[in-house]
Design a protein around this motif. Sequence first.
Motif, PDB file in Angstrom:
ATOM      1  N   GLU A  36       0.827  -1.203   0.000  1.00 30.72           N
ATOM      2  CA  GLU A  36       0.000   0.000   0.000  1.00 30.72           C
ATOM      3  C   GLU A  36       0.864   1.258   0.000  1.00 30.72           C
ATOM      4  OE1 GLU A  36      -3.906  -1.635   2.499  1.00 30.72           O
ATOM      5  OE2 GLU A  36      -2.187  -0.730   3.555  1.00 30.72           O
ATOM      6  N   ALA A  37       1.930   1.232   0.793  1.00 28.80           N
ATOM      7  CA  ALA A  37       2.796   2.399   0.879  1.00 28.80           C
ATOM      8  C   ALA A  37       3.530   2.646  -0.436  1.00 28.80           C
ATOM      9  CB  ALA A  37       3.796   2.225   2.018  1.00 28.80           C
ATOM     10  N   LEU A  38       4.013   1.582  -1.078  1.00 31.44           N
ATOM     11  CA  LEU A  38       4.688   1.740  -2.365  1.00 31.44           C
ATOM     12  C   LEU A  38       3.749   2.347  -3.405  1.00 31.44           C
ATOM     13  CD1 LEU A  38       6.815  -1.530  -2.737  1.00 31.44           C
ATOM     14  CD2 LEU A  38       7.681   0.817  -2.850  1.00 31.44           C
ATOM     15  N   ALA A  39       2.523   1.840  -3.455  1.00 29.67           N
ATOM     16  CA  ALA A  39       1.566   2.359  -4.427  1.00 29.67           C
ATOM     17  C   ALA A  39       1.238   3.815  -4.149  1.00 29.67           C
ATOM     18  CB  ALA A  39       0.294   1.512  -4.413  1.00 29.67           C
ATOM     19  N   GLU A  40       1.060   4.168  -2.881  1.00 36.15           N
ATOM     20  CA  GLU A  40       0.748   5.547  -2.528  1.00 36.15           C
ATOM     21  C   GLU A  40       1.917   6.469  -2.877  1.00 36.15           C
ATOM     22  OE1 GLU A  40      -1.432   8.825  -0.757  1.00 36.15           O
ATOM     23  OE2 GLU A  40      -1.900   6.954  -1.794  1.00 36.15           O
ATOM     24  N   LEU A  41       3.127   6.018  -2.622  1.00 39.76           N
ATOM     25  CA  LEU A  41       4.292   6.835  -2.927  1.00 39.76           C
ATOM     26  C   LEU A  41       4.394   7.092  -4.422  1.00 39.76           C
ATOM     27  CD1 LEU A  41       6.807   8.269  -1.883  1.00 39.76           C
ATOM     28  CD2 LEU A  41       8.061   6.134  -2.169  1.00 39.76           C
ATOM     29  N   ALA A  42       4.182   6.051  -5.241  1.00 36.82           N
ATOM     30  CA  ALA A  42       4.245   6.237  -6.690  1.00 36.82           C
ATOM     31  C   ALA A  42       3.140   7.169  -7.172  1.00 36.82           C
ATOM     32  CB  ALA A  42       4.140   4.886  -7.389  1.00 36.82           C
ATOM     33  N   ARG A  43       1.935   6.985  -6.666  1.00 41.30           N
ATOM     34  CA  ARG A  43       0.824   7.848  -7.072  1.00 41.30           C
ATOM     35  C   ARG A  43       1.121   9.298  -6.729  1.00 41.30           C
ATOM     36  NH1 ARG A  43      -3.379  10.408  -5.009  1.00 41.30           N
ATOM     37  NH2 ARG A  43      -2.904   9.757  -2.856  1.00 41.30           N
ATOM     38  N   ARG A  44       1.624   9.527  -5.532  1.00 38.19           N
ATOM     39  CA  ARG A  44       1.900  10.892  -5.093  1.00 38.19           C
ATOM     40  C   ARG A  44       3.077  11.499  -5.872  1.00 38.19           C
ATOM     41  NH1 ARG A  44       0.297  11.393   0.466  1.00 38.19           N
ATOM     42  NH2 ARG A  44       1.514  13.331   0.559  1.00 38.19           N
ATOM     43  N   PHE A  45       4.106  10.693  -6.126  1.00 38.03           N
ATOM     44  CA  PHE A  45       5.263  11.232  -6.833  1.00 38.03           C
ATOM     45  C   PHE A  45       4.909  11.637  -8.253  1.00 38.03           C
ATOM     46  CE2 PHE A  45       8.846  10.610  -9.750  1.00 38.03           C
ATOM     47  CZ  PHE A  45       9.717  11.564  -9.256  1.00 38.03           C
ATOM     48  N   PHE A  46       4.298  10.732  -8.998  1.00 35.45           N
ATOM     49  CA  PHE A  46       3.973  11.061 -10.378  1.00 35.45           C
ATOM     50  C   PHE A  46       2.880  12.131 -10.446  1.00 35.45           C
ATOM     51  CE2 PHE A  46       5.789   6.734 -11.048  1.00 35.45           C
ATOM     52  CZ  PHE A  46       6.824   7.118 -11.888  1.00 35.45           C
ATOM     53  N   GLY A  47       2.004  12.176  -9.437  1.00 39.27           N
ATOM     54  CA  GLY A  47       1.003  13.223  -9.399  1.00 39.27           C
ATOM     55  C   GLY A  47       1.601  14.584  -9.135  1.00 39.27           C
ATOM     56  N   GLY A  48       2.559  14.667  -8.219  1.00 44.06           N
ATOM     57  CA  GLY A  48       3.131  15.951  -7.838  1.00 44.06           C
ATOM     58  C   GLY A  48       4.339  16.375  -8.646  1.00 44.06           C
ATOM     59  N   HIS A  49       5.014  15.421  -9.315  1.00 41.20           N
ATOM     60  CA  HIS A  49       6.240  15.731 -10.039  1.00 41.20           C
ATOM     61  C   HIS A  49       6.156  15.411 -11.538  1.00 41.20           C
ATOM     62  CE1 HIS A  49       7.710  15.345  -5.871  1.00 41.20           C
ATOM     63  NE2 HIS A  49       8.687  16.152  -6.218  1.00 41.20           N
ATOM     64  N   GLY A  50       5.041  14.890 -12.002  1.00 34.24           N
ATOM     65  CA  GLY A  50       4.969  14.458 -13.386  1.00 34.24           C
ATOM     66  C   GLY A  50       4.950  15.601 -14.381  1.00 34.24           C
ATOM     67  N   PRO A  51       5.283  15.287 -15.643  1.00 34.38           N
ATOM     68  CA  PRO A  51       5.732  13.994 -16.147  1.00 34.38           C
ATOM     69  C   PRO A  51       7.151  13.668 -15.654  1.00 34.38           C
ATOM     70  CG  PRO A  51       4.838  15.356 -17.934  1.00 34.38           C
ATOM     71  CD  PRO A  51       5.053  16.246 -16.748  1.00 34.38           C
ATOM     72  N   SER A  52       7.297  12.459 -15.145  1.00 27.56           N
ATOM     73  CA  SER A  52       8.589  12.012 -14.636  1.00 27.56           C
ATOM     74  C   SER A  52       8.745  10.525 -14.918  1.00 27.56           C
ATOM     75  CB  SER A  52       8.727  12.310 -13.138  1.00 27.56           C
ATOM     76  OG  SER A  52       7.569  11.919 -12.442  1.00 27.56           O
ATOM     77  N   SER A  53       9.979  10.052 -14.788  1.00 30.43           N
ATOM     78  CA  SER A  53      10.321   8.694 -15.200  1.00 30.43           C
ATOM     79  C   SER A  53      10.556   7.789 -14.006  1.00 30.43           C
ATOM     80  CB  SER A  53      11.588   8.729 -16.065  1.00 30.43           C
ATOM     81  OG  SER A  53      12.709   9.109 -15.266  1.00 30.43           O
ATOM     82  N   ILE A  54      10.698   6.494 -14.290  1.00 34.65           N
ATOM     83  CA  ILE A  54      11.075   5.532 -13.255  1.00 34.65           C
ATOM     84  C   ILE A  54      12.407   5.925 -12.620  1.00 34.65           C
ATOM     85  CG2 ILE A  54      11.943   3.183 -12.925  1.00 34.65           C
ATOM     86  CD1 ILE A  54       9.041   3.100 -12.861  1.00 34.65           C
ATOM     87  N   ARG A  55      13.340   6.354 -13.453  1.00 26.15           N
ATOM     88  CA  ARG A  55      14.651   6.762 -12.927  1.00 26.15           C
ATOM     89  C   ARG A  55      14.492   7.941 -11.966  1.00 26.15           C
ATOM     90  NH1 ARG A  55      19.571   9.448 -16.479  1.00 26.15           N
ATOM     91  NH2 ARG A  55      20.995   9.816 -14.734  1.00 26.15           N
ATOM     92  N   ASP A  56      13.632   8.888 -12.298  1.00 24.91           N
ATOM     93  CA  ASP A  56      13.402  10.018 -11.399  1.00 24.91           C
ATOM     94  C   ASP A  56      12.873   9.535 -10.050  1.00 24.91           C
ATOM     95  OD1 ASP A  56      14.117  11.777 -13.469  1.00 24.91           O
ATOM     96  OD2 ASP A  56      12.042  11.991 -14.142  1.00 24.91           O
TER      97      ASP A  56
END
Length: 364
Positions: free
Chosen positions: A194-214
């Motif tokens: 759950e934490a991994l999914a939330e972190l990815a959702r928040r990162f790409f939501g707040g920093h997108g467009p961004s990559s896996i490397r980012d």
Amino acid sequence: MELRTVLRHRLATQRVTGPPLPTAADVVRLLTCVQAQEREHACFSLALRSRATTLEEVRAELDSGAFVRTHILRPTWHFVAAEDLRWLLDLTSPRVERVVALQLRRSSLDERHVGRALEVLADALGGRNFLTRKEIGDRFAAAGLPGSGQDLGNLVMVAELRGLVCSGPIRGVQHTYALVDEVVAPTPARTREEALAELARRFFGGHGPSSIRDLTRWASLTVTDARAALAEVGNGLERVDVDGVPHWYDPALVAELPERQAAPVPRRAHLFPTYDEAVLTYPAVNFPPPQGSEPPAPDQWVGTVVVDDHRVGTWKRAVGRNAVTVESRLAGSLDDEQRGLVDEATERLGHFHGLPVRHLAARS
């Protein structure tokens, strides 16, 4: 997607050009974590994106505990919203603590020393007794622990990574420490998935467009974990390719992009502080220099000047009693209008500090 469009999406998503968020804490929530070892520079990053436009307003929110400053994600300071502190520590601290453990072992410090340091901190800070690093060092020295230098910092960092301590109110210019359980309300636990999914959702939501490397660099995640997290939230994100590299963003968070509206996009200059999320997050796809000109290379110790969609120089500032002096080194190709925009950006910094500005601009 064209680079220009990517850069404008990011600026709008991060509320640099989009509508400012109501509070500095709202910006921290949007970005999830904001790198903050240069505290006042990081406060300016929040002011650029919110209606809390002065240092006094941002510091008041920090002192209130709406967000805290601690070591999280990577072995460096970040701002993080109080309600996000515990689950982010649970998810990311083990990898970071392994790095710190290597440094402790070089000084012949082991888990016994860590355990004693945690006991001393719990006793010293109990009852909302906020202490500075030096005051904690005195307590450590009295207990036979390192009382200064990197060893002191590493022991306190472990206490932060394990969720025992975080920032307390600023005292003068000094950072203080507090017990997490005394200043941060309890929050529900999350499973690792759950934490991994939330972190990815928040990162790409707040920093997108961004990559896996980012994402992996920003959050100290393995590529395997990052890809698994993206797979969990991918249906809510939109994928675009930038120079052949997949990037993701939340389309709902770019709905108010100026270019999607009838009005033309206004020209603006930005003084991005040291370690600002709009610059530091993206090592591969970032603001290019203006055509036909090469401004000074990015430098982690100074801020970045951006005009429109281009990196046009660097800046640093000195805050005096009566004025803020801004020294910038700008690309020689800037025209008078662009230089005027940079002057306007320095005025925002002056407003942030509540002081007039002296802008000393040099051509590269």
